[in-house]
Motif scaffolding. Structure first.
Motif, short mmCIF file in Angstrom:
data_model
loop_
_atom_site.label_atom_id
_atom_site.label_comp_id
_atom_site.label_asym_id
_atom_site.label_seq_id
_atom_site.Cartn_x
_atom_site.Cartn_y
_atom_site.Cartn_z
N ASP A 1 1.07 -0.90 -0.05
CA ASP A 1 0.09 0.00 0.16
C ASP A 1 1.02 1.59 -0.12
OD1 ASP A 1 -1.90 -1.56 -0.14
OD2 ASP A 1 -2.59 -1.34 2.02
N SER A 2 1.83 1.14 0.31
CA SER A 2 2.84 2.29 0.75
C SER A 2 3.86 3.01 -0.39
CB SER A 2 3.53 2.63 1.60
OG SER A 2 2.89 2.48 2.77
N VAL A 3 4.26 1.84 -0.90
CA VAL A 3 5.70 1.74 -2.69
C VAL A 3 5.54 1.42 -3.31
CG1 VAL A 3 7.39 0.22 -2.88
CG2 VAL A 3 7.00 0.44 -0.36
N ASP B 1 3.79 8.22 7.85
CA ASP B 1 3.62 9.22 8.39
C ASP B 1 5.18 9.38 9.63
OD1 ASP B 1 3.69 6.93 9.64
OD2 ASP B 1 1.42 7.52 11.03
N ARG B 2 6.17 8.38 9.37
CA ARG B 2 7.37 8.38 10.33
C ARG B 2 8.18 8.49 9.22
NH1 ARG B 2 6.41 3.59 14.56
NH2 ARG B 2 4.56 4.38 15.60
N PRO B 3 9.37 9.06 9.19
CA PRO B 3 10.33 9.73 7.95
C PRO B 3 10.71 8.55 7.56
CG PRO B 3 10.31 11.35 9.16
CD PRO B 3 8.89 10.91 9.86
N ALA B 4 11.41 7.43 9.24
CA ALA B 4 12.31 7.31 9.62
C ALA B 4 11.86 6.14 8.37
CB ALA B 4 13.26 6.62 10.33
N ARG B 5 10.47 5.59 8.74
CA ARG B 5 10.06 3.97 7.79
C ARG B 5 9.99 4.20 6.76
NH1 ARG B 5 4.24 2.30 11.15
NH2 ARG B 5 6.07 1.65 12.31
N ALA B 6 10.12 5.84 5.96
CA ALA B 6 9.29 5.38 4.76
C ALA B 6 10.72 5.37 4.36
CB ALA B 6 8.60 7.17 4.71
N MET C 1 11.78 1.56 4.90
CA MET C 1 11.16 0.61 3.62
C MET C 1 11.28 0.87 1.84
SD MET C 1 6.82 1.32 4.35
CE MET C 1 6.72 2.98 4.63
N ALA C 2 11.44 2.04 2.20
CA ALA C 2 12.22 2.16 -0.03
C ALA C 2 13.34 1.82 -0.39
CB ALA C 2 12.46 3.61 0.15
N ASN C 3 14.26 1.50 1.33
CA ASN C 3 15.54 0.58 1.00
C ASN C 3 15.24 -0.96 0.89
OD1 ASN C 3 17.23 2.59 0.70
ND2 ASN C 3 17.28 3.48 2.86
N ALA C 4 14.63 -0.83 1.76
CA ALA C 4 13.81 -2.95 1.57
C ALA C 4 13.59 -3.67 0.28
CB ALA C 4 13.66 -2.76 3.62
N VAL C 5 12.63 -2.84 -0.12
CA VAL C 5 12.04 -3.23 -1.76
C VAL C 5 13.29 -3.05 -2.56
CG1 VAL C 5 10.52 -2.43 -3.25
CG2 VAL C 5 9.79 -1.96 -1.04
N THR D 1 16.16 9.37 4.68
CA THR D 1 15.13 10.34 5.63
C THR D 1 14.20 11.21 5.35
OG1 THR D 1 16.16 8.25 7.82
CG2 THR D 1 14.38 10.83 8.34
N PRO D 2 13.61 11.48 4.48
CA PRO D 2 12.79 13.44 4.51
C PRO D 2 12.76 14.17 5.54
CG PRO D 2 11.19 11.89 5.06
CD PRO D 2 12.47 10.74 4.93
N SER D 3 13.19 15.15 5.65
CA SER D 3 12.82 16.28 6.21
C SER D 3 12.36 17.05 5.98
CB SER D 3 14.12 17.27 6.29
OG SER D 3 14.64 17.98 5.21
N ALA D 4 11.05 16.82 5.23
CA ALA D 4 9.90 17.65 5.62
C ALA D 4 8.65 16.61 4.70
CB ALA D 4 10.08 18.95 4.44
#
Length: 216
Positions: A99-101, A119-124, A127-131, A158-161
């Motif tokens: 749902d997120s990628v 909704d969490r910058p570090a989790r985003a 997930m991108a790096n894991a895929v 990690t996104p800042s904004a």
């Protein structure tokens, strides 16, 4: 006995018709702006991180072949086989990754962009790096047959904004949509009856006509 009660005239739809036409558009824009702004305030901000992988041809392949396999890898990046491995490194279920990628490819460059939203910058970023990591492992397993190597070009940071729309933007979008709906309602609203606008001229009755004839 005198009745001192005040008799209020019942509200009739004709009073609504007396309002200027632009009031319906203004009311729709105001309501849409309030709803859109409220949604922007209450909604949690979302962050997006992107990782890039590139297809590199081996000695037995060429750039055109690498470009074709990059398109193919972009389509299979969100399949169960890849997400099943990525969930181990991402720390989230495969359903969340699905749902997120999102992936994107270019018709001119053999590159695949893997983007994840959370909704969490570090989790985003995780997930991108894991895929992207799981996709390169699947490409490595098929390298003997495809003669194309998939390597990581850039890791997601990690996104800042947040990338989601702010409350102001949501309010403007809601106001535009509300104003448009108000204009459409103004166009399709029922018009006044023709007899209200074009009233027939009154004809004097027989008695009045006879009196007028006697005075002449």
């Amino acid at each position: 006995m005198t009745d001192n009660r005040v008799h209020r005239r019942p509200w009739r739809p004709s009073r609504l018709r007396a309002l200027p036409p632009w009031s319906l558009v203004a009311a729709g824009a105001l309501a849409g702006g309030l709803l859109g702004g409220g949604y922007g305030v209450l909604r949690a901000p979302e962050y997006t991180a992107t990782s890039y992988v590139v297809a590199v041809p081996t000695e037995r392949s060429d750039t055109a072949t690498a470009l074709g396999f990059a398109q193919a890898y972009g389509r299979v990046a969100t399949q169960v086989a890849v997400l099943g491995d990525a969930q181990v490194w991402a720390g989230v279920p495969a359903a969340t990754l699905r749902d997120s990628v999102r992936t994107a490819t270019s018709p001119d460059a053999p590159m695949v962009a893997v983007s994840a939203t959370s909704d969490r910058p570090a989790r985003a970023a995780d997930m991108a790096n894991a895929v992207a990591r799981a996709l390169t492992r699947h490409a490595d397993a098929a390298e003997a047959d495809t003669h194309v190597e998939l390597v990581q070009f850039s890791r997601a940071v990690t996104p800042s904004a947040p990338t989601s729309a702010s409350a102001g933007v949501s309010g403007l979008v809601g106001a535009s949509a509300g104003g448009l709906l108000g204009a459409l309602a103004l166009l399709v609203r029922p018009r006044r009856r023709q007899e209200e606008t074009l009233r027939p001229a009154s004809v004097p009755g027989p008695a009045l006509a006879a009196d007028a004839h006697g005075q002449l």
